[in-house]
Enzyme design. Sequence first.
Site, PDB file in Angstrom:
ATOM      1  N   LYS A  71      20.873  15.680  13.614  1.00 28.17           N
ATOM      2  CA  LYS A  71      21.918  16.662  13.966  1.00 28.17           C
ATOM      3  C   LYS A  71      21.387  18.099  14.012  1.00 28.17           C
ATOM      4  O   LYS A  71      21.913  18.928  14.741  1.00 28.17           O
ATOM      5  CB  LYS A  71      23.079  16.586  12.974  1.00 28.17           C
ATOM      6  CG  LYS A  71      23.932  15.342  13.136  1.00 28.17           C
ATOM      7  CD  LYS A  71      25.120  15.394  12.192  1.00 28.17           C
ATOM      8  CE  LYS A  71      25.862  14.081  12.190  1.00 28.17           C
ATOM      9  NZ  LYS A  71      27.066  14.101  11.367  1.00 28.17           N
ATOM     10  N   GLU A  83      29.234  27.867  20.007  1.00 28.28           N
ATOM     11  CA  GLU A  83      29.080  28.868  18.955  1.00 28.28           C
ATOM     12  C   GLU A  83      29.290  28.277  17.543  1.00 28.28           C
ATOM     13  O   GLU A  83      28.519  28.542  16.620  1.00 28.28           O
ATOM     14  CB  GLU A  83      30.060  30.029  19.230  1.00 28.28           C
ATOM     15  CG  GLU A  83      29.975  31.187  18.268  1.00 28.28           C
ATOM     16  CD  GLU A  83      28.556  31.720  18.047  1.00 28.28           C
ATOM     17  OE1 GLU A  83      27.740  31.685  18.976  1.00 28.28           O
ATOM     18  OE2 GLU A  83      28.263  32.151  16.909  1.00 28.28           O
ATOM     19  N   ASP A 107      32.400  17.276  14.057  1.00 29.69           N
ATOM     20  CA  ASP A 107      32.618  16.957  12.631  1.00 29.69           C
ATOM     21  C   ASP A 107      33.554  17.977  11.996  1.00 29.69           C
ATOM     22  O   ASP A 107      34.317  17.666  11.075  1.00 29.69           O
ATOM     23  CB  ASP A 107      31.288  16.986  11.854  1.00 29.69           C
ATOM     24  CG  ASP A 107      30.421  15.786  12.182  1.00 29.69           C
ATOM     25  OD1 ASP A 107      30.977  14.737  12.558  1.00 29.69           O
ATOM     26  OD2 ASP A 107      29.186  15.900  12.061  1.00 29.69           O
ATOM     27  N   ARG A 164      24.965  20.730  -6.711  1.00 30.82           N
ATOM     28  CA  ARG A 164      23.930  20.441  -7.707  1.00 30.82           C
ATOM     29  C   ARG A 164      22.842  21.493  -7.629  1.00 30.82           C
ATOM     30  O   ARG A 164      22.517  22.137  -8.610  1.00 30.82           O
ATOM     31  CB  ARG A 164      23.387  19.035  -7.416  1.00 30.82           C
ATOM     32  CG  ARG A 164      22.409  18.502  -8.404  1.00 30.82           C
ATOM     33  CD  ARG A 164      22.087  17.067  -8.062  1.00 30.82           C
ATOM     34  NE  ARG A 164      21.595  16.893  -6.670  1.00 30.82           N
ATOM     35  CZ  ARG A 164      21.285  15.734  -6.139  1.00 30.82           C
ATOM     36  NH1 ARG A 164      21.416  14.621  -6.840  1.00 30.82           N
ATOM     37  NH2 ARG A 164      20.845  15.659  -4.899  1.00 30.82           N
ATOM     38  N   ILE A 239      34.626  12.091   1.991  1.00 36.58           N
ATOM     39  CA  ILE A 239      34.048  11.672   3.276  1.00 36.58           C
ATOM     40  C   ILE A 239      33.320  10.341   3.148  1.00 36.58           C
ATOM     41  O   ILE A 239      32.908   9.763   4.149  1.00 36.58           O
ATOM     42  CB  ILE A 239      33.143  12.749   3.921  1.00 36.58           C
ATOM     43  CG1 ILE A 239      31.855  12.956   3.151  1.00 36.58           C
ATOM     44  CG2 ILE A 239      33.865  14.063   4.109  1.00 36.58           C
ATOM     45  CD1 ILE A 239      30.782  13.554   4.047  1.00 36.58           C
ATOM     46  N   GLY A 262      37.646   8.641   3.865  1.00 33.94           N
ATOM     47  CA  GLY A 262      36.492   9.005   4.689  1.00 33.94           C
ATOM     48  C   GLY A 262      36.573   8.511   6.120  1.00 33.94           C
ATOM     49  O   GLY A 262      35.941   9.078   7.016  1.00 33.94           O
TER      50      GLY A 262
HETATM   51  P1  ATR Z   1      24.752  15.148   4.656  1.00 31.75           P
HETATM   52  O1  ATR Z   1      24.136  15.587   5.942  1.00 31.75           O
HETATM   53  O2  ATR Z   1      25.361  13.755   4.737  1.00 31.75           O
HETATM   54  O3  ATR Z   1      25.724  16.145   4.106  1.00 31.75           O
HETATM   55  P2  ATR Z   1      22.606  16.023   2.955  1.00 31.75           P
HETATM   56  O4  ATR Z   1      22.348  17.152   3.890  1.00 31.75           O
HETATM   57  O5  ATR Z   1      21.448  15.252   2.412  1.00 31.75           O
HETATM   58  O6  ATR Z   1      23.566  14.949   3.606  1.00 31.75           O
HETATM   59  O7  ATR Z   1      23.474  16.624   1.726  1.00 31.75           O
HETATM   60  C1  ATR Z   1      23.926  15.863   0.659  1.00 31.75           C
HETATM   61  C2  ATR Z   1      24.663  16.770  -0.353  1.00 31.75           C
HETATM   62  O8  ATR Z   1      25.151  15.936  -1.406  1.00 31.75           O
HETATM   63  C3  ATR Z   1      23.771  17.802  -1.002  1.00 31.75           C
HETATM   64  O9  ATR Z   1      24.533  18.965  -1.239  1.00 31.75           O
HETATM   65  C4  ATR Z   1      23.374  17.134  -2.321  1.00 31.75           C
HETATM   66  O10 ATR Z   1      23.126  18.037  -3.381  1.00 31.75           O
HETATM   67  P3  ATR Z   1      21.752  18.899  -3.445  1.00 31.75           P
HETATM   68  O11 ATR Z   1      21.927  20.065  -2.514  1.00 31.75           O
HETATM   69  O12 ATR Z   1      21.636  19.303  -4.851  1.00 31.75           O
HETATM   70  O13 ATR Z   1      20.667  17.944  -3.003  1.00 31.75           O
HETATM   71  C5  ATR Z   1      24.622  16.350  -2.649  1.00 31.75           C
HETATM   72  N1  ATR Z   1      24.343  15.160  -3.469  1.00 31.75           N
HETATM   73  C6  ATR Z   1      23.797  14.003  -3.025  1.00 31.75           C
HETATM   74  N2  ATR Z   1      23.719  13.113  -4.041  1.00 31.75           N
HETATM   75  C7  ATR Z   1      24.236  13.725  -5.142  1.00 31.75           C
HETATM   76  C8  ATR Z   1      24.443  13.338  -6.500  1.00 31.75           C
HETATM   77  N3  ATR Z   1      24.092  12.117  -6.944  1.00 31.75           N
HETATM   78  N4  ATR Z   1      25.011  14.233  -7.349  1.00 31.75           N
HETATM   79  C9  ATR Z   1      25.371  15.466  -6.917  1.00 31.75           C
HETATM   80  N5  ATR Z   1      25.202  15.893  -5.639  1.00 31.75           N
HETATM   81  C10 ATR Z   1      24.643  15.042  -4.758  1.00 31.75           C
END
Ligand code: ATR
Length: 302
Positions: A71, A83, A107, A164, A239, A262
């Site tokens: 993406k 935009e 999305d 996180r 989601i 979701g």
């Molecule tokens: P997507 O494109 O599906 O949103 P991504 O870009 O990998 O996937 O983002 C996943 C998000 O979920 C991130 O914000 C991630 O936190 P970090 O920025 O700290 O990596 C969060 N995430 C994924 N697994 C998690 C978990 N077990 N606990 C807390 N946050 C989680």
Amino acid sequence: MIETITPATQLYCIFGKPVSHSMSPLVHNMLFNAFGIDALYLAFEINDIKKGVDSIRTLGIKGASITIPFKEAVLAHLDEIDETARQIGAVNTVINKDGYLWGCNTDCAGAVEPLKEALSGGESALSSGTLDGKNVLIIGAGGAARAVAFGVKQEGGNITILNRSKDKGEKLAHQVNGKYLSLSEYSEYNEQASANTISNHLDHIDIIVNTTSVGMTPNIDESPVNPSILNKNMTVMDIVYNPLKTKLLKDAEIAGCKTVDGLSMFIHQGAAQFELFTGIKPSRQIMRETVLKKINQKDNLK
Ligand code: ATR
């Protein structure tokens, strides 16, 4: 179906890796068939998005859905980017206008529309609800969170990002004029450390959207938030659609919240995509029923 394919049949597709789980071919082909459109939608698992985009030009593919992990990378290979998609930094839809490739992001609307419906009382309601002035807690700061956050911002919502990792969370919060809440501040709230600013802040949340994979199969007993922060005035959206009713949504139902699963976001982004492909606004109810039927078939086979 084979008999209906002609030399004039138009091709649409999805590019991603993996794509074997994708419900998009099912939904778009069902709609092409229902509306009598001479078109076919196929899934292509690819390694290189540049080659994927080249193939759109070479083969005259009319439109493409773009999914994980392309993406963001796809932007560099298109002729024009809408935009909103540029602000989000992600494109999930490519339209081929006589060789000129235009990218956009459905999305964003896919997340906002079901939320507005939930606020107004469902898809059949006469008018949709508004996010204007609503306090929205978005959990996560990845690609999905960015689409949700920009969608909410466009509708006038006030955003708090709980994430996180601090850097990503702060960056997204800054981009949407929102506030960043760290997990430690959030935990402090959970431990009821007196009426501090964080608790005041969380007490005024109207909408929670989980965009992380927390709660997804096989970790179905996990939720990104403690049920104690949920109250009956909130709308809670997840989601994650595997399972459809996540722990977060179960907790939300118990707390008396409105819930949005979701599948809603998937259906709404797909409906917006089909409208861009064909100019026709499809029934989201029929799309949802088609996907649910497929999921139930799979469950029965297990
Ligand atoms: P997507 O494109 O599906 O949103 P991504 O870009 O990998 O996937 O983002 C996943 C998000 O979920 C991130 O914000 C991630 O936190 P970090 O920025 O700290 O990596 C969060 N995430 C994924 N697994 C998690 C978990 N077990 N606990 C807390 N946050 C989680």
